[in-house]
Design a protein around this motif. Structure first.
Motif, short mmCIF file in Angstrom:
data_model
loop_
_atom_site.label_atom_id
_atom_site.label_comp_id
_atom_site.label_asym_id
_atom_site.label_seq_id
_atom_site.Cartn_x
_atom_site.Cartn_y
_atom_site.Cartn_z
N PRO A 26 -33.37 -98.97 56.88
CA PRO A 26 -32.94 -98.45 55.80
C PRO A 26 -33.84 -98.24 54.67
N SER A 27 -33.39 -97.56 53.58
CA SER A 27 -33.93 -97.63 52.43
C SER A 27 -33.65 -99.03 51.63
N ASP A 34 -36.54 -95.55 48.39
CA ASP A 34 -35.43 -94.71 48.08
C ASP A 34 -35.04 -93.89 49.18
N LYS A 35 -35.91 -93.96 50.37
CA LYS A 35 -35.29 -93.05 51.57
C LYS A 35 -35.40 -93.95 52.90
N LYS A 36 -34.52 -93.43 53.68
CA LYS A 36 -34.43 -94.06 55.15
C LYS A 36 -35.86 -93.43 55.68
N LEU A 37 -36.42 -94.55 56.53
CA LEU A 37 -37.80 -94.31 57.17
C LEU A 37 -37.20 -94.64 58.58
N GLN A 52 -32.90 -99.37 48.49
CA GLN A 52 -31.97 -99.09 47.69
C GLN A 52 -30.45 -99.18 48.52
N ASP A 53 -30.56 -98.58 49.83
CA ASP A 53 -29.39 -98.87 50.49
C ASP A 53 -28.96 -100.31 50.89
N HIS A 56 -39.70 -99.05 55.91
CA HIS A 56 -38.90 -99.09 54.98
C HIS A 56 -39.46 -98.49 53.68
N ALA A 57 -38.71 -97.67 52.87
CA ALA A 57 -39.26 -97.04 51.78
C ALA A 57 -38.13 -97.48 50.58
N TRP A 103 -28.12 -102.00 61.16
CA TRP A 103 -28.10 -100.52 60.61
C TRP A 103 -28.48 -99.51 61.72
#
Length: 101
Positions: free
Chosen positions: A43-44, A37-40, A46-47, A34-35, A74
């Motif tokens: 999901p991120s 602010d972005k999907k790795l 933030q999502d 996970h990150a 997800w």
């Protein structure tokens, strides 16, 4: 000068808990998938926060998923259980994730 110091202290006080929880996520290997602010792989964060915004049961549900793992929410890739995380840490991580914008 005093005003600048007060502003710096306020910013540090606000960002320190968030950084501490991100440090916990790194220490418990959550950031491998996970990150913020972005999907790795997953999901991120933030999502996740957006998906569960306003859900009173989200923190407990996410804490349980952090410990036990989960699938189907997800996509096809399941989230494995994280035996490194205890219940208090899982709750802290879930609260942090839900606090992200």
């Amino acid at each position: 000068m005093k005003r600048a110091l007060l502003i710096m202290a306020a910013v540090a006080a606000v960002s320190a808990p968030a950084m501490a929880d991100q440090a916990l996520a790194k220490a418990k290997n959550c950031m491998a998938c996970h990150a913020v602010d972005k999907k790795l792989v997953g999901p991120s964060y933030q999502d996740v926060a957006k998906k569960y915004a306003g859900d009173a049961k989200a923190a407990d549900m996410l804490a349980a998923k952090i410990i036990k793992g989960g699938s189907g929410v997800w996509g096809a890739i399941p989230m494995p259980a994280n035996a490194q995380v205890n219940e208090a840490e899982a709750k802290k991580l879930a609260a942090w994730v839900l606090s992200l914008k």
